[in-house]
Design a protein around this motif. Structure first.
Motif, PDB file in Angstrom:
ATOM      1  N   ALA A   1       0.829  -1.212   0.000  1.00 32.62           N
ATOM      2  CA  ALA A   1       0.000   0.000   0.000  1.00 32.62           C
ATOM      3  C   ALA A   1       0.857   1.254   0.000  1.00 32.62           C
ATOM      4  O   ALA A   1       0.523   2.254  -0.607  1.00 32.62           O
ATOM      5  CB  ALA A   1      -0.924  -0.011   1.221  1.00 32.62           C
ATOM      6  N   ARG A   2       2.018   1.204   0.662  1.00 37.17           N
ATOM      7  CA  ARG A   2       2.905   2.378   0.635  1.00 37.17           C
ATOM      8  C   ARG A   2       3.476   2.590  -0.751  1.00 37.17           C
ATOM      9  O   ARG A   2       3.607   3.717  -1.212  1.00 37.17           O
ATOM     10  CB  ARG A   2       4.039   2.199   1.651  1.00 37.17           C
ATOM     11  CG  ARG A   2       3.556   2.166   3.104  1.00 37.17           C
ATOM     12  CD  ARG A   2       4.714   2.263   4.073  1.00 37.17           C
ATOM     13  NE  ARG A   2       4.247   2.297   5.461  1.00 37.17           N
ATOM     14  CZ  ARG A   2       5.056   2.450   6.508  1.00 37.17           C
ATOM     15  NH1 ARG A   2       6.352   2.623   6.319  1.00 37.17           N
ATOM     16  NH2 ARG A   2       4.581   2.452   7.736  1.00 37.17           N
ATOM     17  N   LEU A   3       3.875   1.507  -1.429  1.00 37.28           N
ATOM     18  CA  LEU A   3       4.378   1.639  -2.810  1.00 37.28           C
ATOM     19  C   LEU A   3       3.293   2.178  -3.736  1.00 37.28           C
ATOM     20  O   LEU A   3       3.555   3.006  -4.611  1.00 37.28           O
ATOM     21  CB  LEU A   3       4.886   0.290  -3.301  1.00 37.28           C
ATOM     22  CG  LEU A   3       6.097  -0.283  -2.538  1.00 37.28           C
ATOM     23  CD1 LEU A   3       6.431  -1.674  -3.052  1.00 37.28           C
ATOM     24  CD2 LEU A   3       7.289   0.624  -2.657  1.00 37.28           C
ATOM     25  N   LEU A   4       2.065   1.711  -3.553  1.00 35.03           N
ATOM     26  CA  LEU A   4       0.969   2.201  -4.404  1.00 35.03           C
ATOM     27  C   LEU A   4       0.735   3.692  -4.176  1.00 35.03           C
ATOM     28  O   LEU A   4       0.438   4.440  -5.111  1.00 35.03           O
ATOM     29  CB  LEU A   4      -0.308   1.409  -4.113  1.00 35.03           C
ATOM     30  CG  LEU A   4      -0.267  -0.087  -4.455  1.00 35.03           C
ATOM     31  CD1 LEU A   4      -1.567  -0.743  -4.082  1.00 35.03           C
ATOM     32  CD2 LEU A   4       0.040  -0.312  -5.924  1.00 35.03           C
ATOM     33  N   ALA A   5       0.891   4.144  -2.944  1.00 36.30           N
ATOM     34  CA  ALA A   5       0.706   5.569  -2.646  1.00 36.30           C
ATOM     35  C   ALA A   5       1.754   6.435  -3.306  1.00 36.30           C
ATOM     36  O   ALA A   5       1.548   7.608  -3.529  1.00 36.30           O
ATOM     37  CB  ALA A   5       0.725   5.778  -1.136  1.00 36.30           C
ATOM     38  N   ARG A   6       2.910   5.854  -3.685  1.00 37.77           N
ATOM     39  CA  ARG A   6       3.965   6.605  -4.371  1.00 37.77           C
ATOM     40  C   ARG A   6       3.764   6.655  -5.875  1.00 37.77           C
ATOM     41  O   ARG A   6       4.586   7.211  -6.589  1.00 37.77           O
ATOM     42  CB  ARG A   6       5.327   5.971  -4.062  1.00 37.77           C
ATOM     43  CG  ARG A   6       5.750   6.140  -2.609  1.00 37.77           C
ATOM     44  CD  ARG A   6       6.972   5.330  -2.286  1.00 37.77           C
ATOM     45  NE  ARG A   6       8.071   5.667  -3.197  1.00 37.77           N
ATOM     46  CZ  ARG A   6       9.190   4.945  -3.264  1.00 37.77           C
ATOM     47  NH1 ARG A   6       9.349   3.870  -2.515  1.00 37.77           N
ATOM     48  NH2 ARG A   6      10.141   5.296  -4.093  1.00 37.77           N
ATOM     49  N   GLY A   7       2.699   6.096  -6.397  1.00 36.75           N
ATOM     50  CA  GLY A   7       2.415   6.203  -7.829  1.00 36.75           C
ATOM     51  C   GLY A   7       2.587   4.913  -8.598  1.00 36.75           C
ATOM     52  O   GLY A   7       2.378   4.888  -9.803  1.00 36.75           O
ATOM     53  N   TYR A   8       2.974   3.831  -7.923  1.00 38.50           N
ATOM     54  CA  TYR A   8       3.116   2.558  -8.622  1.00 38.50           C
ATOM     55  C   TYR A   8       1.761   1.838  -8.689  1.00 38.50           C
ATOM     56  O   TYR A   8       0.787   2.243  -8.039  1.00 38.50           O
ATOM     57  CB  TYR A   8       4.136   1.678  -7.916  1.00 38.50           C
ATOM     58  CG  TYR A   8       5.520   2.249  -7.899  1.00 38.50           C
ATOM     59  CD1 TYR A   8       6.311   2.205  -9.059  1.00 38.50           C
ATOM     60  CD2 TYR A   8       6.048   2.865  -6.762  1.00 38.50           C
ATOM     61  CE1 TYR A   8       7.583   2.741  -9.053  1.00 38.50           C
ATOM     62  CE2 TYR A   8       7.333   3.405  -6.761  1.00 38.50           C
ATOM     63  CZ  TYR A   8       8.092   3.337  -7.908  1.00 38.50           C
ATOM     64  OH  TYR A   8       9.338   3.836  -7.922  1.00 38.50           O
ATOM     65  N   ALA A   9       1.704   0.778  -9.502  1.00 31.60           N
ATOM     66  CA  ALA A   9       0.467   0.015  -9.654  1.00 31.60           C
ATOM     67  C   ALA A   9       0.803  -1.464  -9.738  1.00 31.60           C
ATOM     68  O   ALA A   9       1.853  -1.853 -10.269  1.00 31.60           O
ATOM     69  CB  ALA A   9      -0.289   0.463 -10.905  1.00 31.60           C
TER      70      ALA A   9
END
Length: 437
Positions: A384-392
């Motif tokens: 979820a932290r990686l997704l919050a940085r713009g990744y998918a």
């Protein structure tokens, strides 16, 4: 001066091979013979030297160019930067001349988005210089990238107007880049010397097409290179996400192992605490037993002292008194010693449970801190932290994770999981990165 029909045809052919034609003010060197007819002397022309005419014409152009160079104008056009994408073209040409059609056709057949603004002028005869200068001024004030002056080939006299010094000055001082496409391959005017020159209108149009095509190709290469670097970065990020996903998959098992280790540690602490408590209880029981034995020992010692006192009563008076004092001191010493030992044993037994409880609490807190630290490290790897940085995360509708482009096929439905929701997409084309970025 007289020229016979056959001599005129022969002279015209020789001049035509050099791109020239008889015209007023054309410098010539002729050969003929003098004749007297009807009381007049006349020269009958037989030959004309084209080399002389070409040389004189070239000398005239060189002199005009040298004068412009002395004025600091001859190289001004060459110093102007040529636009990377000259798509907005201002055209100075005849309204429906052959050169105009060739130039237009070259641009149209390229398929590139050229926009053309035509300033139609009569490209020969009187008023040519003023018409061309006016057209240049209007186009220089317009929103164009480059100005082209084109005209199809013709007789040398027809092109003589393009050697006018005033027109050449207007081209030199024009703030827009000027492209010249006048005449055939062998034609050369003063404008060709002071501006960028292509020998024909078709060549001028092709020059613009090649310039734009080269710029488009260069931009495509830069875009392709940028996309390649982006694909490599996405591949690296995808690999990192896969690694993070695998690490997160191992989190439950790791937590279970840590919980088992904590339970084992707690069990060892409880077992140790029970053992220490049992030992303390045993020592308390021993101390209590010893304390219970003290009165009996005191009673025994008292009986022994009473017996000794009775024995001393029968002794002489001085010795009796000395022995009695000694016995009293010994009895007091024994009583104090017994009291001190009982107090020390009582204090030791009272501190033992407190020490054991503090040690058990310390071990439990250290174990809890270790578990909290590991939990924070695991939370830092949360997708979820990686997704919050713009990744998918790319998954199939069934939930399967997509790890590479080689797994996909055109037309396949996918689901992109982002920080704030999901997006359903469909693959148009799947390409694996063969170049490594």
């Amino acid at each position: 001066c007289y020229i016979g029909r056959e001599a005129l045809a022969r002279i015209d052919q020789r001049l035509a091979r050099e791109g020239l034609a008889l015209a007023e003010l054309l410098p010539v060197l002729v050969r003929g013979r003098l004749e007297v007819r009807f009381g007049r002397v006349q020269l009958q022309l037989e030959e004309l030297d084209p080399a002389y005419t070409v040389g004189k014409t070239r000398l005239s152009l060189e002199q005009a160019y040298a004068k412009l160079d002395r004025e600091g104008l001859a190289r001004r056009q060459a110093a102007l930067p040529w636009p990377e994408l000259p798509l907005r073209v201002g055209l100075v040409a005849g309204a429906d001349g052959e050169g105009t059609r060739d130039f237009r056709r070259t641009l149209e057949e390229s398929g590139l988005p050229f926009s053309l603004r035509l300033e139609a002028v009569r490209m020969q005869g009187e008023g040519l210089e003023a018409a061309l200068v006016g057209a240049l001024e209007r186009l220089a004030a317009a929103d164009v990238d480059v100005i082209a002056i084109v005209r199809g080939g013709g007789a040398g006299a027809d092109l003589h107007g393009f050697n006018a010094p005033g027109l050449a000055r207007a081209v030199c001082t024009c703030p827009r880049p000027v492209l010249i496409g006048i005449g055939h391959d062998h034609d050369r005017t003063l404008l060709d010397l002071v501006a960028r020159s292509q020998r024909t209108p078709t060549a001028a149009g092709r020059h613009l097409v090649d310039t734009v095509a080269a710029a488009v190709q260069a931009r495509e290469l830069r875009l392709r290179d940028a996309f390649g670097r982006l694909a490599a970065r996405l591949s690296t990020d995808r690999a990192r996400l896969d690694g993070a996903g695998r690490a997160l998959g191992a989190v439950p098992a790791l937590l279970a192992r840590r919980a088992d280790a904590l339970a084992a540690t707690r069990a060892r602490v409880e077992h140790r605490w029970r053992a220490v408590a049992a030992e303390a209880s045993r020592q308390l029981d021993v101390g209590a037993t010893q304390l219970r034995a003290v009165p009996e020992r005191l009673r025994t010692e008292g009986l022994r002292l009473e017996g000794a006192a009775r024995d001393l009563a029968r002794a002489p008076g001085v010795r009796l008194q000395r022995d009695r004092r000694a016995l009293d001191a010994r009895a007091e010493g024994l009583a104090r010693l017994a009291t001190r030992r009982m107090e020390a044993a009582r204090l030791t037994l009272a501190r033992r449970p407190v020490l054991l409880e503090g040690r058990a609490t310390l071990l439990t807190e250290r174990a809890a801190q270790g578990i909290a630290l590991r939990a924070e490290r695991l939370a830092a790897r949360d997708p979820a932290r990686l997704l919050a940085r713009g990744y998918a995360l790319v998954t199939r509708p069934g939930g399967g994770l997509v790890r590479g482009a080689g797994e996909l096929a055109a037309g396949e439905a996918l689901r992109l999981r982002m920080a704030d929701g999901t997006v359903d997409v469909r693959v148009e084309q799947a390409r694996e990165d063969q170049g490594g970025g």
